[in-house]
Design a protein around this motif. Structure first.
Motif, PDB file in Angstrom:
ATOM      1  N   SER A  17      23.580 -40.190   0.635  1.00  0.00           N
ATOM      2  CA  SER A  17      22.281 -40.704   0.221  1.00  0.00           C
ATOM      3  C   SER A  17      21.856 -39.979  -1.045  1.00  0.00           C
ATOM      4  O   SER A  17      22.497 -39.038  -1.492  1.00  0.00           O
ATOM      5  N   SER A  19      19.369 -37.549  -3.261  1.00  0.00           N
ATOM      6  CA  SER A  19      18.599 -36.346  -2.965  1.00  0.00           C
ATOM      7  C   SER A  19      17.129 -36.747  -2.891  1.00  0.00           C
ATOM      8  O   SER A  19      16.747 -37.844  -3.321  1.00  0.00           O
ATOM      9  N   VAL A  20      16.296 -35.839  -2.377  1.00  0.00           N
ATOM     10  CA  VAL A  20      14.863 -36.125  -2.308  1.00  0.00           C
ATOM     11  C   VAL A  20      14.313 -36.364  -3.711  1.00  0.00           C
ATOM     12  O   VAL A  20      13.512 -37.283  -3.934  1.00  0.00           O
ATOM     13  N   GLU A  22      15.948 -37.438  -6.392  1.00  0.00           N
ATOM     14  CA  GLU A  22      16.431 -38.720  -6.907  1.00  0.00           C
ATOM     15  C   GLU A  22      15.676 -39.880  -6.277  1.00  0.00           C
ATOM     16  O   GLU A  22      15.342 -40.863  -6.953  1.00  0.00           O
ATOM     17  N   ALA A  23      15.414 -39.781  -4.980  1.00  0.00           N
ATOM     18  CA  ALA A  23      14.685 -40.839  -4.295  1.00  0.00           C
ATOM     19  C   ALA A  23      13.265 -40.964  -4.826  1.00  0.00           C
ATOM     20  O   ALA A  23      12.742 -42.071  -5.024  1.00  0.00           O
ATOM     21  N   ASP A 153      20.633 -46.533   1.468  1.00  0.00           N
ATOM     22  CA  ASP A 153      19.723 -45.923   0.503  1.00  0.00           C
ATOM     23  C   ASP A 153      18.304 -46.472   0.615  1.00  0.00           C
ATOM     24  O   ASP A 153      17.368 -45.880   0.080  1.00  0.00           O
ATOM     25  N   THR A 175       8.846 -43.411  -0.731  1.00  0.00           N
ATOM     26  CA  THR A 175      10.015 -42.628  -0.367  1.00  0.00           C
ATOM     27  C   THR A 175       9.940 -42.246   1.100  1.00  0.00           C
ATOM     28  O   THR A 175       8.862 -42.102   1.673  1.00  0.00           O
ATOM     29  N   THR A 178      15.197 -38.931   1.595  1.00  0.00           N
ATOM     30  CA  THR A 178      16.275 -39.271   0.661  1.00  0.00           C
ATOM     31  C   THR A 178      16.483 -40.775   0.536  1.00  0.00           C
ATOM     32  O   THR A 178      17.471 -41.211  -0.059  1.00  0.00           O
ATOM     33  N   ARG A 179      15.577 -41.556   1.093  1.00  0.00           N
ATOM     34  CA  ARG A 179      15.708 -43.021   1.033  1.00  0.00           C
ATOM     35  C   ARG A 179      14.456 -43.652   0.453  1.00  0.00           C
ATOM     36  O   ARG A 179      13.394 -43.046   0.394  1.00  0.00           O
TER      37      ARG A 179
END
Length: 250
Positions: A17, A19-20, A22-23, A153, A175, A178-179
């Motif tokens: 998945s 990262s936090v 990136e999400a 994702d 968010t 991580t998704r």
């Protein structure tokens, strides 16, 4: 052909998945581009463009569930639909699920159940709901969903602002650790949901006619008085609890 799978460890989608961080960045970007959309207009780009093959949806097959299921079926009837079989659901919910799957032509239902080993340790007699609803929800809903979401994702939910409580300010894209969580019906009101049912001739959950406005597990779902406007009044009635916890997953 309907593929209704009881998910086992070997059935779970693999893959990493975001990262936090990136999400968070991805959600902000998506909100800029799609935050003004809802319904099918939002579902289509999420399923076909932004998260193609990496998106799922969850459904309780409760009183309003058919609305989102119908819209999703029109976009992609093969989108994976995760159904949490807590082992405490009404029989009517299982039969309603089968009815909707047939009606909407859904072809990819993923049935996720609690870990029997965890239940044997923490809820051996099946009565945990009477003493610790939070832990019961964790064992029967949160933990199974954490496993079911592995490799995805993004996921679609049917939450709506008009349900009130913690959902009052619900964004269409947010968010979840991580998704990315997408809420295509966030801005819909009760009338909008009724229109989807009427325009598509969708069947209602059989328990709705018996006074249930929101339907979860049998021990923690009650009928409500006629005229009740709080959709979730019958869930964990009398307790300081309005959510099972699946929407806190990180």
């Amino acid at each position: 052909m309907v593929v209704m799978t009881v998910m086992r460890e070997e059935d779970i989608v693999t893959g990493g998945s975001m990262s936090v961080e990136e999400a968070t960045d991805r959600a902000a970007d998506l909100m800029k581009r799609y935050g003004h959309l809802q319904g099918i207009s939002l579902i289509e780009p999420m399923v076909h463009d932004e998260f193609n093959g990496r998106i799922t949806m969850t459904s309780s097959f409760g009183t309003e569930a058919a609305a989102l299921l119908a819209l999703v079926s029109e976009v992609d009837a093969n989108l994976p639909v995760i159904f949490l079989d807590t082992r405490k659901l009404f029989g009517e919910t299982h039969r309603y699920r089968e009815q909707l799957v047939d009606k909407l032509g859904l072809t990819n239902i993923k049935i996720m159940r609690p870990d029997e080993k965890l239940l044997a340790v923490d809820d051996p007699n099946g009565m945990l709901f009477a003493s610790d609803t939070a832990k019961c929800c964790y064992l029967r809903k949160v933990e199974p969903l954490q496993r079911a979401l592995t490799g995805y994702d993004a996921w679609l939910t049917g939450r709506k602002r008009f349900h009130g409580g913690e959902r009052d300010a619900l964004p269409v894209i947010e968010t979840a650790g991580t998704r990315i969580k997408i809420n295509p019906l966030a801005g819909y009101n009760r009338s909008d949901i009724e229109d989807i049912f009427e325009n598509r001739a969708l069947p209602h959950h059989p328990l709705e006619a018996e006074g249930y406005l929101s339907i979860g597990c049998m021990p923690c779902t009650d009928r409500v008085d006629p005229g009740t406007t709080d959709v979730r009044a019958g869930r964990w009635a009398g307790q300081d609890k309005t959510e099972c916890g699946i929407h806190y997953i990180i």
